[in-house]
Design an enzyme around this catalytic site. Sequence first.
Site, PDB file in Angstrom:
ATOM      1  N   GLY A  16       0.838  -1.194   0.000  1.00 31.30           N
ATOM      2  CA  GLY A  16       0.000   0.000   0.000  1.00 31.30           C
ATOM      3  C   GLY A  16       0.871   1.241   0.000  1.00 31.30           C
TER       4      GLY A  16
ATOM      5  CG  ASP B 298      -0.416   0.631  -3.881  1.00 29.30           C
ATOM      6  OD1 ASP B 298      -0.342   1.491  -2.984  1.00 29.30           O
ATOM      7  OD2 ASP B 298      -1.516   0.146  -4.257  1.00 29.30           O
TER       8      ASP B 298
ATOM      9  CE1 TYR C  87     -10.869   4.029   9.161  1.00 31.14           C
ATOM     10  CE2 TYR C  87      -9.989   2.597   7.459  1.00 31.14           C
ATOM     11  CZ  TYR C  87      -9.803   3.553   8.441  1.00 31.14           C
ATOM     12  OH  TYR C  87      -8.538   4.025   8.706  1.00 31.14           O
TER      13      TYR C  87
ATOM     14  NE  ARG D 122      -5.003   1.968  -8.946  1.00 30.92           N
ATOM     15  CZ  ARG D 122      -5.653   1.801  -7.790  1.00 30.92           C
ATOM     16  NH1 ARG D 122      -5.217   2.367  -6.686  1.00 30.92           N
ATOM     17  NH2 ARG D 122      -6.732   1.020  -7.739  1.00 30.92           N
TER      18      ARG D 122
ATOM     19  CD  GLN E 264      -3.375  11.027   4.366  1.00 34.26           C
ATOM     20  OE1 GLN E 264      -4.230  10.231   4.737  1.00 34.26           O
ATOM     21  NE2 GLN E 264      -3.259  12.231   4.889  1.00 34.26           N
ATOM     22  CG  LEU E 265       0.826   5.744   6.789  1.00 30.15           C
ATOM     23  CD1 LEU E 265       1.519   6.872   7.537  1.00 30.15           C
ATOM     24  CD2 LEU E 265       0.061   4.841   7.739  1.00 30.15           C
TER      25      LEU E 265
ATOM     26  CE  LYS F  56      -7.833   0.304   9.185  1.00 25.65           C
ATOM     27  NZ  LYS F  56      -6.519  -0.247   8.726  1.00 25.65           N
TER      28      LYS F  56
HETATM   29  C1  VAH Z   1     -10.386   8.196   7.539  1.00 23.33           C
HETATM   30  N1  VAH Z   1      -8.196   9.281   7.546  1.00 23.33           N
HETATM   31  O1  VAH Z   1     -10.882   9.297   7.597  1.00 23.33           O
HETATM   32  C2  VAH Z   1      -8.900   8.066   7.884  1.00 23.33           C
HETATM   33  C3  VAH Z   1      -8.743   7.841   9.372  1.00 23.33           C
HETATM   34  C4  VAH Z   1      -9.414   8.604  11.654  1.00 23.33           C
HETATM   35  C5  VAH Z   1      -9.590   8.791  10.201  1.00 23.33           C
HETATM   36  O2  VAH Z   1      -8.998   6.534   9.702  1.00 23.33           O
HETATM   37  O3  VAH Z   1     -11.029   7.221   7.229  1.00 23.33           O
END
Ligand code: VAH
Length: 315
Positions: free
Chosen positions: A6, A32, A141, A34, A10-11, A145
């Site tokens: 990845g 990654d 998400y 691509r 961004q990170l 996580k």
């Molecule tokens: C998002 N930048 O907005 C990420 C992050 C805490 C936010 O996990 O999904």
Amino acid sequence: TVLVIGACGQLGLELTAALRQRYAPQQVIAADVRPPKQAGLLEGGPFELLDVLDLPRLEQLVQQYRPQQVYHLAALLSATAEKDPMFAWKLNMDGLLNVLNTAVKYQVAQVYWPSSIAVFGPDTPRENTPQLTVMNPNTVYGISKLAGEQWCEWYHRKHGLDVRSLRYPGLIGYKSLPGGGTTDYAVDIYHKAVAGQDYQCFLEEDTYLPMMYMPDALKATLDLMHAPADSIKVRTSYNLGAMSFSPKEIAASIRQEVPDFHITYAPDQRQAIADSWPASIDDSAARQDWGWQPEYDLAKMTHDMLAHLREPVTA
Ligand code: VAH
């Protein structure tokens, strides 16, 4: 060697650069699904195409490079994940499990995997959110996580895998554009200010969120990964904090240097995501266990962001 999965995110872009500064660039393999858009951003070291859902390809790269460390950053972020929940679950979960299983199979010494304040939900205490607390995330998400954190703890307990993790707040940097996050307004706003444009914010003016400047996030990640294993007491994921601010406050900090900068508010579906997250984080466990200490506050970050974004883009 170090494998970054990845690396174009961004990170990922920033962490790859930081790792290449710390180690020999040729030792850090960027991977990654691509190629990087901005070619120059990943030069100075190997790049490999990898879809982390392609297990045979992942095993082939691990056999070829025999990495001591794997940083697994590939995932869909909060806003994007809500638009494609089944793929988000598949990528975020099966991708992590592919990495954990491959790391055990090929004796990778350390794995890093980012979690997020998104693991907390609307009934989590919002101020100074504790390391251990009620966690009912209501985004795809956040669900992925939270599940991922429990898998990391299980692989550490059952296989002795040295997998480490941080619950990042919103991350803000100037080197890479974010992709699909709810906190990304805090990156876009600087680009608009430097371009002399007004900014229309997709969150309400008083939406407080935990945030962190990218240099602090990179320092925390490398400090965590280089801490002695017996100092790591949390094997789900460490709370990590630096500052909290609202769109109104970041706009005011920008106006200190861009007096005519103007912000307007047009909340969208991301407001509900932001409202389900904490306003501030208790990261005392990270400070006690491995000496976490942030360096950037809002004023210092704004000054540094504007300075870097005003630099002419190097050819
Ligand atoms: C998002 N930048 O907005 C990420 C992050 C805490 C936010 O996990 O999904």
